[in-house]
Design a protein around this motif. Structure first.
Motif, PDB file in Angstrom:
ATOM      1  N   PRO A 211       0.060   6.058  -4.324  1.00 58.76           N
ATOM      2  CA  PRO A 211      -0.347   5.989  -5.738  1.00 58.76           C
ATOM      3  C   PRO A 211       0.384   4.920  -6.536  1.00 58.76           C
ATOM      4  O   PRO A 211      -0.213   4.297  -7.420  1.00 58.76           O
ATOM      5  CB  PRO A 211      -0.018   7.397  -6.256  1.00 58.76           C
ATOM      6  CG  PRO A 211      -0.125   8.270  -5.044  1.00 58.76           C
ATOM      7  CD  PRO A 211       0.384   7.442  -3.910  1.00 58.76           C
ATOM      8  N   ALA A 212       1.669   4.685  -6.243  1.00 56.34           N
ATOM      9  CA  ALA A 212       2.416   3.683  -7.023  1.00 56.34           C
ATOM     10  C   ALA A 212       1.860   2.282  -6.813  1.00 56.34           C
ATOM     11  O   ALA A 212       1.786   1.483  -7.762  1.00 56.34           O
ATOM     12  CB  ALA A 212       3.895   3.725  -6.641  1.00 56.34           C
ATOM     13  N   LEU A 213       1.453   1.955  -5.586  1.00 54.87           N
ATOM     14  CA  LEU A 213       0.881   0.633  -5.319  1.00 54.87           C
ATOM     15  C   LEU A 213      -0.477   0.488  -6.006  1.00 54.87           C
ATOM     16  O   LEU A 213      -0.808  -0.578  -6.527  1.00 54.87           O
ATOM     17  CB  LEU A 213       0.742   0.411  -3.812  1.00 54.87           C
ATOM     18  CG  LEU A 213       2.048   0.286  -3.027  1.00 54.87           C
ATOM     19  CD1 LEU A 213       1.763   0.049  -1.554  1.00 54.87           C
ATOM     20  CD2 LEU A 213       2.892  -0.844  -3.574  1.00 54.87           C
ATOM     21  N   ILE A 214      -1.272   1.554  -5.981  1.00 52.96           N
ATOM     22  CA  ILE A 214      -2.566   1.519  -6.676  1.00 52.96           C
ATOM     23  C   ILE A 214      -2.343   1.320  -8.173  1.00 52.96           C
ATOM     24  O   ILE A 214      -3.026   0.508  -8.820  1.00 52.96           O
ATOM     25  CB  ILE A 214      -3.365   2.806  -6.411  1.00 52.96           C
ATOM     26  CG1 ILE A 214      -3.665   2.948  -4.917  1.00 52.96           C
ATOM     27  CG2 ILE A 214      -4.665   2.814  -7.220  1.00 52.96           C
ATOM     28  CD1 ILE A 214      -4.330   4.262  -4.550  1.00 52.96           C
ATOM     29  N   PRO A 243       7.490  -1.208 -14.620  1.00 52.97           N
ATOM     30  CA  PRO A 243       8.710  -2.033 -14.645  1.00 52.97           C
ATOM     31  C   PRO A 243       9.098  -2.607 -13.289  1.00 52.97           C
ATOM     32  O   PRO A 243       9.659  -3.701 -13.221  1.00 52.97           O
ATOM     33  CB  PRO A 243       9.780  -1.057 -15.155  1.00 52.97           C
ATOM     34  CG  PRO A 243       9.013   0.009 -15.884  1.00 52.97           C
ATOM     35  CD  PRO A 243       7.711   0.139 -15.157  1.00 52.97           C
ATOM     36  N   ASP A 244       8.826  -1.885 -12.200  1.00 56.05           N
ATOM     37  CA  ASP A 244       9.208  -2.366 -10.867  1.00 56.05           C
ATOM     38  C   ASP A 244       8.042  -3.041 -10.156  1.00 56.05           C
ATOM     39  O   ASP A 244       7.907  -2.950  -8.939  1.00 56.05           O
ATOM     40  CB  ASP A 244       9.760  -1.220 -10.023  1.00 56.05           C
ATOM     41  CG  ASP A 244       8.757  -0.097  -9.819  1.00 56.05           C
ATOM     42  OD1 ASP A 244       7.772  -0.041 -10.592  1.00 56.05           O
ATOM     43  OD2 ASP A 244       8.955   0.711  -8.891  1.00 56.05           O
ATOM     44  N   TYR A 245       7.218  -3.755 -10.912  1.00 54.70           N
ATOM     45  CA  TYR A 245       6.028  -4.387 -10.337  1.00 54.70           C
ATOM     46  C   TYR A 245       6.369  -5.369  -9.220  1.00 54.70           C
ATOM     47  O   TYR A 245       5.612  -5.507  -8.261  1.00 54.70           O
ATOM     48  CB  TYR A 245       5.213  -5.095 -11.434  1.00 54.70           C
ATOM     49  CG  TYR A 245       5.834  -6.368 -11.935  1.00 54.70           C
ATOM     50  CD1 TYR A 245       5.638  -7.579 -11.260  1.00 54.70           C
ATOM     51  CD2 TYR A 245       6.619  -6.387 -13.076  1.00 54.70           C
ATOM     52  CE1 TYR A 245       6.219  -8.755 -11.708  1.00 54.70           C
ATOM     53  CE2 TYR A 245       7.207  -7.555 -13.527  1.00 54.70           C
ATOM     54  CZ  TYR A 245       7.003  -8.736 -12.841  1.00 54.70           C
ATOM     55  OH  TYR A 245       7.590  -9.902 -13.273  1.00 54.70           O
ATOM     56  N   ALA A 246       7.510  -6.071  -9.321  1.00 53.73           N
ATOM     57  CA  ALA A 246       7.857  -7.072  -8.307  1.00 53.73           C
ATOM     58  C   ALA A 246       8.054  -6.424  -6.940  1.00 53.73           C
ATOM     59  O   ALA A 246       7.593  -6.945  -5.920  1.00 53.73           O
ATOM     60  CB  ALA A 246       9.112  -7.830  -8.720  1.00 53.73           C
ATOM     61  N   ARG A 247       8.706  -5.266  -6.909  1.00 52.18           N
ATOM     62  CA  ARG A 247       8.899  -4.562  -5.645  1.00 52.18           C
ATOM     63  C   ARG A 247       7.568  -4.077  -5.084  1.00 52.18           C
ATOM     64  O   ARG A 247       7.297  -4.202  -3.880  1.00 52.18           O
ATOM     65  CB  ARG A 247       9.836  -3.368  -5.857  1.00 52.18           C
ATOM     66  CG  ARG A 247      10.047  -2.527  -4.599  1.00 52.18           C
ATOM     67  CD  ARG A 247      10.895  -1.299  -4.900  1.00 52.18           C
ATOM     68  NE  ARG A 247      10.226  -0.387  -5.813  1.00 52.18           N
ATOM     69  CZ  ARG A 247       9.313   0.517  -5.415  1.00 52.18           C
ATOM     70  NH1 ARG A 247       8.952   0.589  -4.141  1.00 52.18           N
ATOM     71  NH2 ARG A 247       8.765   1.324  -6.304  1.00 52.18           N
ATOM     72  N   ALA A 251       5.634  -5.086  -1.623  1.00 49.65           N
ATOM     73  CA  ALA A 251       5.269  -4.048  -0.660  1.00 49.65           C
ATOM     74  C   ALA A 251       3.790  -4.118  -0.313  1.00 49.65           C
ATOM     75  O   ALA A 251       3.405  -3.959   0.855  1.00 49.65           O
ATOM     76  CB  ALA A 251       5.605  -2.668  -1.233  1.00 49.65           C
ATOM     77  N   LEU A 252       2.951  -4.402  -1.291  1.00 47.80           N
ATOM     78  CA  LEU A 252       1.517  -4.513  -1.047  1.00 47.80           C
ATOM     79  C   LEU A 252       1.212  -5.714  -0.161  1.00 47.80           C
ATOM     80  O   LEU A 252       0.347  -5.647   0.728  1.00 47.80           O
ATOM     81  CB  LEU A 252       0.779  -4.635  -2.379  1.00 47.80           C
ATOM     82  CG  LEU A 252      -0.749  -4.587  -2.333  1.00 47.80           C
ATOM     83  CD1 LEU A 252      -1.234  -3.256  -1.770  1.00 47.80           C
ATOM     84  CD2 LEU A 252      -1.336  -4.818  -3.715  1.00 47.80           C
ATOM     85  N   ARG A 253       1.932  -6.796  -0.369  1.00 51.19           N
ATOM     86  CA  ARG A 253       1.740  -7.997   0.439  1.00 51.19           C
ATOM     87  C   ARG A 253       2.160  -7.768   1.889  1.00 51.19           C
ATOM     88  O   ARG A 253       1.570  -8.328   2.816  1.00 51.19           O
ATOM     89  CB  ARG A 253       2.538  -9.151  -0.176  1.00 51.19           C
ATOM     90  CG  ARG A 253       2.325 -10.491   0.500  1.00 51.19           C
ATOM     91  CD  ARG A 253       2.991 -11.612  -0.260  1.00 51.19           C
ATOM     92  NE  ARG A 253       4.413 -11.403  -0.444  1.00 51.19           N
ATOM     93  CZ  ARG A 253       5.011 -11.200  -1.609  1.00 51.19           C
ATOM     94  NH1 ARG A 253       4.301 -11.171  -2.722  1.00 51.19           N
ATOM     95  NH2 ARG A 253       6.322 -11.021  -1.701  1.00 51.19           N
TER      96      ARG A 253
END
Length: 261
Positions: A211-214, A243-247, A251-253
């Motif tokens: 869910p966090a990646l979505i 706020p932690d979009y970079a992480r 992770a998605l990549r």
């Protein structure tokens, strides 16, 4: 003591390759396309290297340009090859007892010819053997892989629309934007897009991820309704709600979606 195995030289071959070149120890067969453009363009995707060149550039000139980009090309091809290998390892087995990632966790497939569950064609219900949630499919035990895959796809599309709508409705007010339409995509290389009219396109394959990646992708596309580029102001907008979009972006990549073929 056995001699070490000799590593074979790397080879990267595009399915539509019409030109081949040697880059260091690697052989690269690439798809060359002539186009009306001012400069040579390079694209490395799942299939390999594609080169688009103006008609006036000679073949020798194309080869020279490829050699000039050698380090970048080989790095991207190696990354794409490794990504494809990870996808192969995660290939879904379309059979009773097979599993697919759903919202970041493995979900078992169960053929249920008696349709002992509520819902159209497929639904989540406890597994009789484990008690864990499983995807029950109203199909006979002799169902083909294609039948199982198609029914799972239809169910996942419904789940994607439901889940994405819920998350769009959650993040839009937080960002002060209004979305107008949701379309589902099955693209292999793009997770989403947004248009100035408020229409959002999201990839149903995101349902394989947690869910966090979505949420990151949903917030990313909604943020484009405020800032239509990827400037620092855009990323500041995303950070307002994730706020932690970079992480999450990294992770998605690094986690390719499983192959469905």
């Amino acid at each position: 003591m056995p001699l070490p195995a000799v590593l074979a030289p790397a080879e990267f071959r595009h399915p539509q390759a019409n030109r081949e070149i040697r880059l260091g120890d690697a052989t690269v067969a690439f798809a060359l396309q002539r186009a009306r453009r001012r400069s040579i363009g390079f694209t490395v995707g799942a299939d390999g290297l594609s080169v688009r060149a103006p008609r006036w550039v000679t073949l020798a000139g194309v080869d020279a340009a490829v050699r000039e980009k050698q380090d970048w090309i080989l790095r991207k091809l190696t990354d794409a090859q490794a990504r494809r290998a990870r996808q192969e390892d995660g290939r879904i087995r379309w059979a009773d007892g097979g599993t697919l990632p759903y919202l970041g966790a493995p979900l078992a497939l169960r053929l249920d010819p008696a349709h002992r569950f509520a819902g159209r064609g497929a639904a989540l219900a406890p597994d009789a053997a484990t008690g864990q949630p499983a995807l029950h499919l109203a199909l006979p035990h002799h169902a083909t892989e294609a039948q199982i895959r198609d029914l799972v796809h239809a169910w996942l599309m419904r789940e994607a629309r439901r889940h994405f709508t819920e998350r769009l409705d959650h993040f839009a007010p937080l960002l002060g934007v209004r979305w107008t339409a949701l379309r589902l995509s099955g693209a292999q290389t793009r997770w989403g897009s947004a248009k100035a009219d408020g229409s959002i396109r999201l990839n149903w394959r995101l349902m394989h991820y947690g869910p966090a990646l979505i949420d990151y992708v949903v917030a990313h596309e909604l943020a484009h309704l405020r800032v239509m580029d990827h400037s620092p102001r855009f990323w500041d907008t995303v950070a307002e709600v994730v706020p932690d979009y970079a992480r999450l972006r990294a992770a998605l990549r690094d986690q390719p979606a499983p192959l469905w073929e």
